[in-house]
Design a protein around this motif. Sequence first.
Motif, PDB file in Angstrom:
ATOM      1  N   TYR A 116       0.835  -1.211   0.000  1.00 48.03           N
ATOM      2  CA  TYR A 116       0.000   0.000   0.000  1.00 48.03           C
ATOM      3  C   TYR A 116       0.870   1.262   0.000  1.00 48.03           C
ATOM      4  CZ  TYR A 116      -3.625   3.297   1.503  1.00 48.03           C
ATOM      5  OH  TYR A 116      -4.483   4.369   1.588  1.00 48.03           O
ATOM      6  N   ILE A 117       1.839   1.323   0.886  1.00 55.61           N
ATOM      7  CA  ILE A 117       2.702   2.503   1.009  1.00 55.61           C
ATOM      8  C   ILE A 117       3.469   2.767  -0.283  1.00 55.61           C
ATOM      9  CG2 ILE A 117       4.777   3.413   2.150  1.00 55.61           C
ATOM     10  CD1 ILE A 117       3.776   2.059   4.738  1.00 55.61           C
ATOM     11  N   LEU A 118       3.968   1.696  -0.900  1.00 62.10           N
ATOM     12  CA  LEU A 118       4.816   1.853  -2.081  1.00 62.10           C
ATOM     13  C   LEU A 118       4.039   2.321  -3.316  1.00 62.10           C
ATOM     14  CD1 LEU A 118       7.271  -1.121  -1.516  1.00 62.10           C
ATOM     15  CD2 LEU A 118       7.717   1.332  -1.203  1.00 62.10           C
ATOM     16  N   GLN A 119       2.702   2.369  -3.231  1.00 67.33           N
ATOM     17  CA  GLN A 119       1.903   2.981  -4.302  1.00 67.33           C
ATOM     18  C   GLN A 119       2.122   4.488  -4.340  1.00 67.33           C
ATOM     19  OE1 GLN A 119      -2.418   1.935  -4.468  1.00 67.33           O
ATOM     20  NE2 GLN A 119      -1.910   0.900  -2.548  1.00 67.33           N
ATOM     21  N   PHE A 120       2.536   5.044  -3.217  1.00 65.30           N
ATOM     22  CA  PHE A 120       2.589   6.496  -3.060  1.00 65.30           C
ATOM     23  C   PHE A 120       4.008   7.075  -3.102  1.00 65.30           C
ATOM     24  CE2 PHE A 120      -1.204   4.867  -0.960  1.00 65.30           C
ATOM     25  CZ  PHE A 120      -2.180   5.586  -1.617  1.00 65.30           C
ATOM     26  N   GLY A 121       5.006   6.228  -3.192  1.00 65.23           N
ATOM     27  CA  GLY A 121       6.382   6.702  -3.236  1.00 65.23           C
ATOM     28  C   GLY A 121       7.348   5.544  -3.085  1.00 65.23           C
ATOM     29  N   ASN A 122       8.615   5.832  -3.240  1.00 68.27           N
ATOM     30  CA  ASN A 122       9.649   4.801  -3.161  1.00 68.27           C
ATOM     31  C   ASN A 122      10.360   4.852  -1.818  1.00 68.27           C
ATOM     32  OD1 ASN A 122       9.267   3.896  -5.853  1.00 68.27           O
ATOM     33  ND2 ASN A 122      10.374   5.700  -6.572  1.00 68.27           N
ATOM     34  N   LEU A 123      10.708   3.665  -1.350  1.00 65.82           N
ATOM     35  CA  LEU A 123      11.511   3.535  -0.138  1.00 65.82           C
ATOM     36  C   LEU A 123      12.622   2.546  -0.428  1.00 65.82           C
ATOM     37  CD1 LEU A 123       8.693   3.156   2.569  1.00 65.82           C
ATOM     38  CD2 LEU A 123      10.049   5.204   2.102  1.00 65.82           C
ATOM     39  N   ASN A 124      13.800   2.806   0.119  1.00 67.71           N
ATOM     40  CA  ASN A 124      14.890   1.846  -0.055  1.00 67.71           C
ATOM     41  C   ASN A 124      14.760   0.742   1.004  1.00 67.71           C
ATOM     42  OD1 ASN A 124      16.277   2.602   2.385  1.00 67.71           O
ATOM     43  ND2 ASN A 124      17.148   4.374   1.315  1.00 67.71           N
ATOM     44  N   PRO A 125      15.531  -0.344   0.879  1.00 73.13           N
ATOM     45  CA  PRO A 125      15.411  -1.450   1.839  1.00 73.13           C
ATOM     46  C   PRO A 125      15.601  -1.042   3.303  1.00 73.13           C
ATOM     47  CG  PRO A 125      16.613  -2.176  -0.096  1.00 73.13           C
ATOM     48  CD  PRO A 125      16.422  -0.683  -0.242  1.00 73.13           C
ATOM     49  N   ALA A 126      16.501  -0.125   3.577  1.00 70.64           N
ATOM     50  CA  ALA A 126      16.732   0.318   4.963  1.00 70.64           C
ATOM     51  C   ALA A 126      15.497   1.068   5.489  1.00 70.64           C
ATOM     52  CB  ALA A 126      17.968   1.208   5.040  1.00 70.64           C
ATOM     53  N   ILE A 139      12.971  10.814  10.290  1.00 71.54           N
ATOM     54  CA  ILE A 139      14.119  10.060   9.791  1.00 71.54           C
ATOM     55  C   ILE A 139      14.072   9.853   8.276  1.00 71.54           C
ATOM     56  CG2 ILE A 139      15.298   7.819   9.885  1.00 71.54           C
ATOM     57  CD1 ILE A 139      14.371   7.673  12.868  1.00 71.54           C
ATOM     58  N   ILE A 140      12.921   9.491   7.740  1.00 73.53           N
ATOM     59  CA  ILE A 140      12.837   9.131   6.320  1.00 73.53           C
ATOM     60  C   ILE A 140      12.581  10.373   5.469  1.00 73.53           C
ATOM     61  CG2 ILE A 140      11.593   7.788   4.573  1.00 73.53           C
ATOM     62  CD1 ILE A 140      10.990   5.709   6.740  1.00 73.53           C
ATOM     63  N   ILE A 141      13.526  10.683   4.633  1.00 73.73           N
ATOM     64  CA  ILE A 141      13.362  11.819   3.713  1.00 73.73           C
ATOM     65  C   ILE A 141      12.272  11.441   2.704  1.00 73.73           C
ATOM     66  CG2 ILE A 141      14.479  13.176   1.899  1.00 73.73           C
ATOM     67  CD1 ILE A 141      17.117  12.744   3.497  1.00 73.73           C
ATOM     68  N   GLY A 142      11.291  12.307   2.585  1.00 72.85           N
ATOM     69  CA  GLY A 142      10.194  12.052   1.658  1.00 72.85           C
ATOM     70  C   GLY A 142       9.005  11.337   2.280  1.00 72.85           C
ATOM     71  N   TRP A 143       9.133  10.905   3.553  1.00 67.69           N
ATOM     72  CA  TRP A 143       8.017  10.211   4.209  1.00 67.69           C
ATOM     73  C   TRP A 143       6.801  11.132   4.316  1.00 67.69           C
ATOM     74  CZ3 TRP A 143       6.581   5.452   5.054  1.00 67.69           C
ATOM     75  CH2 TRP A 143       5.594   5.166   5.999  1.00 67.69           C
ATOM     76  N   ASP A 144       7.030  12.413   4.585  1.00 70.77           N
ATOM     77  CA  ASP A 144       5.919  13.360   4.693  1.00 70.77           C
ATOM     78  C   ASP A 144       5.147  13.465   3.377  1.00 70.77           C
ATOM     79  OD1 ASP A 144       8.139  14.594   3.556  1.00 70.77           O
ATOM     80  OD2 ASP A 144       7.701  16.551   4.428  1.00 70.77           O
ATOM     81  N   ALA A 145       5.835  13.387   2.243  1.00 67.05           N
ATOM     82  CA  ALA A 145       5.153  13.438   0.942  1.00 67.05           C
ATOM     83  C   ALA A 145       4.311  12.176   0.733  1.00 67.05           C
ATOM     84  CB  ALA A 145       6.169  13.599  -0.189  1.00 67.05           C
ATOM     85  N   ILE A 146       4.854  11.025   1.124  1.00 78.25           N
ATOM     86  CA  ILE A 146       4.096   9.765   1.015  1.00 78.25           C
ATOM     87  C   ILE A 146       2.865   9.835   1.908  1.00 78.25           C
ATOM     88  CG2 ILE A 146       4.172   7.291   1.574  1.00 78.25           C
ATOM     89  CD1 ILE A 146       7.153   7.341   0.693  1.00 78.25           C
ATOM     90  N   VAL A 147       3.046  10.294   3.142  1.00 81.44           N
ATOM     91  CA  VAL A 147       1.928  10.399   4.082  1.00 81.44           C
ATOM     92  C   VAL A 147       0.870  11.359   3.551  1.00 81.44           C
ATOM     93  CG1 VAL A 147       1.271  11.196   6.398  1.00 81.44           C
ATOM     94  CG2 VAL A 147       3.284   9.740   6.090  1.00 81.44           C
TER      95      VAL A 147
END
Length: 189
Positions: A7-17, A116-124
């Motif tokens: 679900y989350i990855l529909q809205f942006g990319n995250l690396n494995p970490a 911590i996660i750069i771009g997490w706010d945009a995904i949220v």
Amino acid sequence: MKELLTYILQFGNLNPAQIALVSSKATELHLPKEEYYLQAGQVARQFGFLVEGIMRVCYYNHKGEEITKYFIDENNIVVDLASFDNNLPSTAYVQAVTDCRLIVFAKPDWQDLLNIIIGWDAIVHKITSKALLLKIERISPLVAEDATTRYLQFMEKYPILVNRIPLVYLASYLGITQSSLSRIRKNIR
């Protein structure tokens, strides 16, 4: 957890970490049928994702009657954003209609992800925008159509939900009595 990450990855990319960090902050919550996830007057302290089950958002009107505003089904978020973001008491109840399984984030853990996660706010932001649009779409159309039409539209729009929701909740959502809903169902068959 797989459902949440998909679900989350529909809205942006995250690396494995970052995915590992999100996974480490999440906990699983089992909510039995009829239990409340949130009650009016409480401040929302969790951001949830519904993996299995159906929940409903309801309130009590000035006559003390319970009114179902909308239902939440699998693969959707469960949060009172105004309460969660602003530490305000919720004005609604969020209740499990069936046994439910959720992935939840405590508020401090959610804040850690934002920090911590750069771009997490945009995904949220994208996730919450989609959730708000769904909420508006799902809010009960109490006066738009007659009761039979409202029921038929509900059946057409949510065919999977119609047989999973107790008639009392469905009638409340449609703005009719349970006996009226039973008559409508009988006349349709």
